[in-house]
Design an enzyme around this catalytic site. Structure first.
Site, PDB file in Angstrom:
ATOM      1  N   TRP B 352       6.437   4.593  40.250  1.00  0.00           N
ATOM      2  CA  TRP B 352       6.364   5.068  41.650  1.00  0.00           C
ATOM      3  C   TRP B 352       7.759   5.240  42.227  1.00  0.00           C
ATOM      4  O   TRP B 352       7.954   5.918  43.217  1.00  0.00           O
ATOM      5  CB  TRP B 352       5.526   4.116  42.511  1.00  0.00           C
ATOM      6  CG  TRP B 352       6.191   2.830  42.939  1.00  0.00           C
ATOM      7  CD1 TRP B 352       6.903   1.979  42.150  1.00  0.00           C
ATOM      8  CD2 TRP B 352       6.210   2.258  44.250  1.00  0.00           C
ATOM      9  NE1 TRP B 352       7.336   0.899  42.888  1.00  0.00           N
ATOM     10  CE2 TRP B 352       6.930   1.039  44.171  1.00  0.00           C
ATOM     11  CE3 TRP B 352       5.671   2.632  45.477  1.00  0.00           C
ATOM     12  CZ2 TRP B 352       7.141   0.216  45.272  1.00  0.00           C
ATOM     13  CZ3 TRP B 352       5.876   1.801  46.584  1.00  0.00           C
ATOM     14  CH2 TRP B 352       6.602   0.613  46.472  1.00  0.00           C
ATOM     15  N   GLU B 487       4.720  -7.494  43.649  1.00  0.00           N
ATOM     16  CA  GLU B 487       4.086  -7.825  42.363  1.00  0.00           C
ATOM     17  C   GLU B 487       4.000  -9.326  42.103  1.00  0.00           C
ATOM     18  O   GLU B 487       3.524  -9.730  41.044  1.00  0.00           O
ATOM     19  CB  GLU B 487       4.860  -7.127  41.240  1.00  0.00           C
ATOM     20  CG  GLU B 487       4.699  -5.601  41.331  1.00  0.00           C
ATOM     21  CD  GLU B 487       5.745  -4.840  40.548  1.00  0.00           C
ATOM     22  OE1 GLU B 487       6.837  -5.411  40.311  1.00  0.00           O
ATOM     23  OE2 GLU B 487       5.494  -3.673  40.200  1.00  0.00           O
ATOM     24  N   GLN B 585       9.154  -7.690  47.617  1.00  0.00           N
ATOM     25  CA  GLN B 585       9.771  -6.542  48.286  1.00  0.00           C
ATOM     26  C   GLN B 585       8.833  -6.111  49.411  1.00  0.00           C
ATOM     27  O   GLN B 585       7.691  -6.568  49.469  1.00  0.00           O
ATOM     28  CB  GLN B 585       9.957  -5.403  47.302  1.00  0.00           C
ATOM     29  CG  GLN B 585       8.661  -4.859  46.725  1.00  0.00           C
ATOM     30  CD  GLN B 585       8.888  -3.975  45.511  1.00  0.00           C
ATOM     31  OE1 GLN B 585       8.817  -4.427  44.381  1.00  0.00           O
ATOM     32  NE2 GLN B 585       9.181  -2.729  45.756  1.00  0.00           N
TER      33      GLN B 585
END
Lengths: 241, 754
Positions: B352, B487, B585
């Site tokens: 991405w 993640e 993030q």
């Protein structure tokens, strides 16, 4: 003529010490010189004899049992000796002969890489497998770790390129307390020896990794002094080695 | 630049007019009598017109004999490597990558050096299968043999002219000097000049070398050297090269030109490069270089950042722009791997990162390259549809990691800590499907055309989400079992980012339904379903819950863990990190960056305040976008600090992996931070809006970029925002009705936030 100086004390460990010295001598193409002291010789006298022998120009490496003639004897030797020393712990007795694989714990500093570079080269030349170990902690953990599989590969390749440029060397990564992982990884990898660069500082609070490894490892430990003045020793050395 | 005068005097003379500040680094020579001396910095040669002619003759002879030209060492444009740190060697090879036309060459030394990793890679040309698929290394063209080995020296990457120059230490006439470039004028053509004492620079053999262990072919043919590496996928990377050697006094000179041809799915042939090489050969090294420099000058004339008060940031931004140009191509389809073409890291897999971080930057730099990125996804739509079908869904599901075919190439596991660790991103990080659609729309919005080439992407991704949502008993729609951008928390339900992006995807597709083969009934269902998707928003706090149950996790803050940026997952371990609120993030906050119209008004600051202290920034994608968000939140000084971190990721090798390639998404992110963050540039409904937020340290900011088919320049100060366009454009400050602007005009004083 280069020599490996082995200290025997008339104890059970003598056989393993001589076997280790012989194997090391083969790898670095050196003769083995035995320095014997009788059982019951005061530690100070034994240390003086060994250090005198190690100060000889041809002596390149010392080998002694880590608990003979006393449990802290090795500390006196390694802190006073600028040459590499192999410590043979009690648990190494009965170890299979020969060195097929060594574990190289590296903290990522140029000093620790430089300290073990020569030994790593000699082991590699002798066909010994090299397994480098790096342990992440608060001071050494990378800032970024994107996709774990790719990041691991990229990071490991570069770490080895900077710290252990030997064909076939591979890197094991762990997180936590260095000393605990060294012993664990050495056992898992069936390493025959652990090679540690160290700062030769045994003051309280320092050299925890070395102390823990010497006390807990089941294989001989090669301690290689770092070639750095005391003032330049980094936080990793101060805390962990 | 050489300035020759004949009437120089310390305080006057006609030729003082030539000694302008812009020419301060030029070589200035006076051939006049100069009885009163010459101005400082001017070399007095004397001899009048005959001396001038001799000087020009000498210049012509230098060119004829292949001498290496110099570069202008303007500190505003150069990166320098003094070559004294062997640990930085591979890092500098990455930073000094040169590329054009989708073929790039790492900036390795010309001679073989220990630890060096010379490499030529081409976008989209892969070798291997499955998750082991990786970019195919091509023939190397920069190799030279020197004996004795070249001394240490200095290498300079000149961003302004796109050349890499090297000078070793030693007496003049005893040095090795090289200069190379990847032609910006003739994509795929590369050239190098070298000179050194004849006894040191050995007669060059073949101009191309095959990488170690790579299958392929190499041969001389009609005075040209052809080499090719072959991919197991049927493709290859070939190059055809010529070289010319010459002598000048005791120096040997070499000029080498090569033309690359990259084919993802068939073997390139000698003839495919012949035309490009003939054209380049006919032009010759010097003309190629001149045209290349002119092409770079044209690029910088269109896209640049000037920050007079912050030369370090200005240089680092220029580096980002330089490498975004160098690692991409403006034709065909463009696969942008996570490390660009600057190294083998991440195997060249497309994440991405490409759609969300690189494309939005590239569309304002080189719109044709952004369109080529959309084509890469479009041409893999069939594979994405097959994946959705295999999952029992409709439409198209794009892979988390993509390479040649568009099938999933994410590794499924890895060894860490002595155990096999599953890698689940390929299974659960589904938001990439909406990201692909978003990128296609973003590209269309910024280029301003009526056509939306990515329309099929929009339809098929909407169909995927329509089949992916689960309706509960109350009629609310949920997306279960996904991993968001954060993640650290895998396989969660109702990840806000995924849900809101799916909602945006469904609505965007419904809005465009009249241009697609979609029934009104289907588009109506999309719109209706979009309204049912839960997003975790709480109007009382203004916050989005990152996923269902996030608030119940251990409320751990980064202040209790370590100073960011830090890979907190490595430090705490996967189990602990998953049980805590620490995130990798921006996740919720990516929505404020990407689809501000889909989130609640004024929700940026409450979410920034909540998630900011919980963010480890352990992803290299994080700092740049956070900088942009901080600027939008009216905290430009904090934004600048975060931007500096982002800019240092590669230039200072912050994480020890730049040797494996550039963090290309971060480079796209920093340009987004400049444009969308600090300048507050946005495009909506064919109009440009500007809403600047300048840090205290910046008195002004000058940006040049491409937008809506125009070349736009913004000059931002605390007093006013001025715009220059090369054609009429609808533009205005945020909150104002956009107006038609032409040429140069003031948009007015910036908002109070700047």
């Amino acid at each position: 003529m280069t020599e490996v100086v082995a200290l025997t004390t008339g104890a059970d460990a003598d056989g393993q010490v001589m076997q280790t010295a012989a194997v090391a001598g083969e790898i670095i193409c050196a003769d083995v010189r035995r320095v014997s002291v009788a059982q019951g010789t005061p530690a100070g006298q034994a240390a003086a004899r060994l250090l005198r022998a190690l100060r000889e120009p041809g002596a390149v490496l010392g080998v002694l049992a880590s608990e003979q003639p006393s449990r802290t004897f090795w500390q006196r030797i390694v802190s006073s000796c600028a040459k590499p020393v192999i410590l043979v712990p009690p648990a190494a007795r009965g170890q299979r002969p020969g060195i097929r694989r060594v574990l190289l714990p590296l903290d990522g500093t140029p000093e620790s890489a430089a300290a073990v570079a020569e030994a790593a080269g000699q082991f590699a030349t002798a066909g010994v497998d090299l397994v480098a170990l790096h342990v992440f902690n608060e001071t050494t953990v990378p800032m970024f770790w994107d996709q774990p599989a790719h990041a691991h590969r990229a990071w490991a390749e570069e770490f080895l390129a900077r710290n252990c440029v030997r064909p076939g060397a591979r890197l094991e990564l762990r997180t936590g307390v260095t000393g605990e992982h060294i012993v664990d990884v050495a056992a898992r990898e069936r390493a025959d020896m652990i090679v540690l660069g160290w700062s030769r500082q045994l003051d309280p609070g320092r050299a925890r990794t070395v102390r823990h490894t010497v006390l807990s490892a089941a294989v001989p430990i090669l301690l290689v002094p770092l070639a750095v003045p005391e003032k330049d020793i980094g936080p990793f050395d101060a805390v962990n080695t | 630049m050489l300035v020759v005068t004949d009437q120089s005097a310390p305080g006057g003379g006609y030729d003082r007019l030539l000694l302008v500040p812009e020419g301060a680094r030029a070589t200035s020579v006076s051939v006049g009598a100069a009885p009163a001396g010459v101005p400082p910095g001017v070399i007095h040669l004397g001899g009048g017109r005959p001396a001038l002619l001799r000087l020009m003759d000498a210049q012509l002879r230098r060119r004829d004999r292949g001498r290496v030209p110099a570069v202008d060492e303007d500190p505003a444009w150069i990166l320098t490597d003094a070559g004294h740190d062997p640990g930085r060697r591979r890092v500098d090879e990455t930073l000094f990558t040169l590329g054009s036309g989708g073929v790039a060459t790492r900036g390795s030394a010309e001679e073989a050096v220990r630890g060096g990793t010379p490499m030529v890679l081409a976008a989209g040309v892969y070798d291997g299968t499955g998750s082991a698929q990786h970019l195919l290394p091509g023939p190397l063209w920069t190799g030279l043999t020197t004996a004795p080995p070249a001394a240490a020296g200095t290498r300079i990457l000149d961003l302004r002219t796109g050349v890499l120059a090297r000078t070793t230490e030693g007496e003049a006439g005893g040095r090795l000097r090289t200069l190379r470039f990847a032609s910006a004028m003739a994509p795929g053509v590369v050239a190098m000049g070298a000179e050194a004492p004849a006894g040191q620079l050995r007669s060059p053999g073949s101009p191309l070398q095959a990488p170690d262990g790579q299958a392929g072919e190499a041969r001389w043919e009609d005075g040209r050297f052809w080499a090719r590496t072959d991919s197991g996928c049927g493709g290859g990377l070939g190059a055809l090269a010529v070289q010319r050697t010459s002598r000048d006094a005791g120096l040997r000179t070499v000029q080498r030109i090569a033309a690359y041809v990259a084919c993802p799915s068939r073997r390139p042939e000698h003839g495919m490069a012949a035309g490009a090489l003939s054209m380049a050969e006919e032009r010759g090294f010097d003309r190629l270089l001149a045209e290349h420099r002119a092409a770079w000058a044209a690029r910088w004339d269109e896209v640049d950042a000037q920050i007079p008060d912050d030369p370090d940031v200005q240089l680092a931004i220029r580096f980002a722009l330089f490498q975004l140009w160098s690692n991409t191509a403006a034709t065909g389809e463009l696969a942008v791997g996570a490390r660009g073409l600057a190294g083998s890291g991440y195997a060249g897999h497309v994440f991405w990162d490409a759609d969300v971080f690189v494309l939005p930057a590239l569309v304002s730099i080189e719109p044709a390259a952004a369109a080529a990125m959309v084509r890469y996804r479009l041409r893999r739509l069939a594979a994405a549809r097959a994946r959705a079908c295999a999952d029992g869904r409709r439409g198209a599901r794009f892979p988390w990691e993509s390479a040649a075919s568009g099938e999933e190439v994410t590794p499924s596991s890895m060894m860490f800590g002595g155990r096999l660790v599953p890698v689940t991103t390929g299974l659960y990080e589904e938001h990439v499907t909406a990201d692909v659609a978003w990128a296609a729309v973003r590209c269309a919005e910024w280029t301003g055309g009526r056509a939306l080439p990515g329309l099929p992407l929009l339809v098929q991704t909407a169909r995927y989400w329509a089949s992916r949502c689960r309706l509960d008993g109350a009629g609310a729609a949920h997306i279960d079992g996904v991993t968001g951008p954060d993640e650290y928390h895998e396989r969660v339900d109702d990840n806000a980012y995924t849900n809101v992006m799916a909602r945006w995807n469904l609505r965007a597709a419904a809005d465009a339904a009249d241009r697609m083969p979609v029934t009104a009934q289907e588009s109506g269902r999309w719109r209706e379903l979009a309204g049912r998707i839960v997003d975790g928003y709480d109007s009382a706090t203004g916050r989005y819950e990152q996923f269902a149950g996030y608030y119940c996790l251990e409320p751990l803050l980064m202040a209790d863990v370590a100073a960011p940026p830090v890979a907190a997952d490595l430090l705490l371990g996967p189990e602990r990190i998953a049980a805590s609120q620490v995130i990798k993030q921006p996740d919720v906050l990516m929505l404020h960056h990407m689809v501000p119209g889909e989130v609640a008004p004024r929700s940026l600051i409450p979410n920034l305040d909540f998630y900011g202290p919980r963010t480890s920034h352990g992803s290299s994608l994080s700092p740049a976008i956070t900088a942009s968000l901080l600027a939008r939140a009216g905290r430009p000084d904090e934004a600048l600090a975060m931007l500096r971190t982002a800019l240092a990721i590669d230039l200072s090798d912050l994480t020890g992996t730049t040797a494996a390639g550039l963090h290309i998404a971060n480079l796209g992110g920093v340009w987004q931070a400049m444009l969308s963050g600090f300048a507050g540039v946005g495009v909506q409904a064919g109009a440009l809006s500007v809403d600047p937020r300048l840090p205290a340290a910046w008195g002004s900011l000058h940006l040049r970029f491409r937008c809506l088919g125009r070349r736009v320049r913004l000059h931002i100060t605390r007093e006013r925002v001025e715009i220059t366009t090369d054609a009429p454009l609808l533009a205005g400050l945020a909150g104002q009705e956009p107006r038609r602007v032409t040429g140069h005009c003031s948009l007015g004083p910036p908002g109070k936030g700047s």
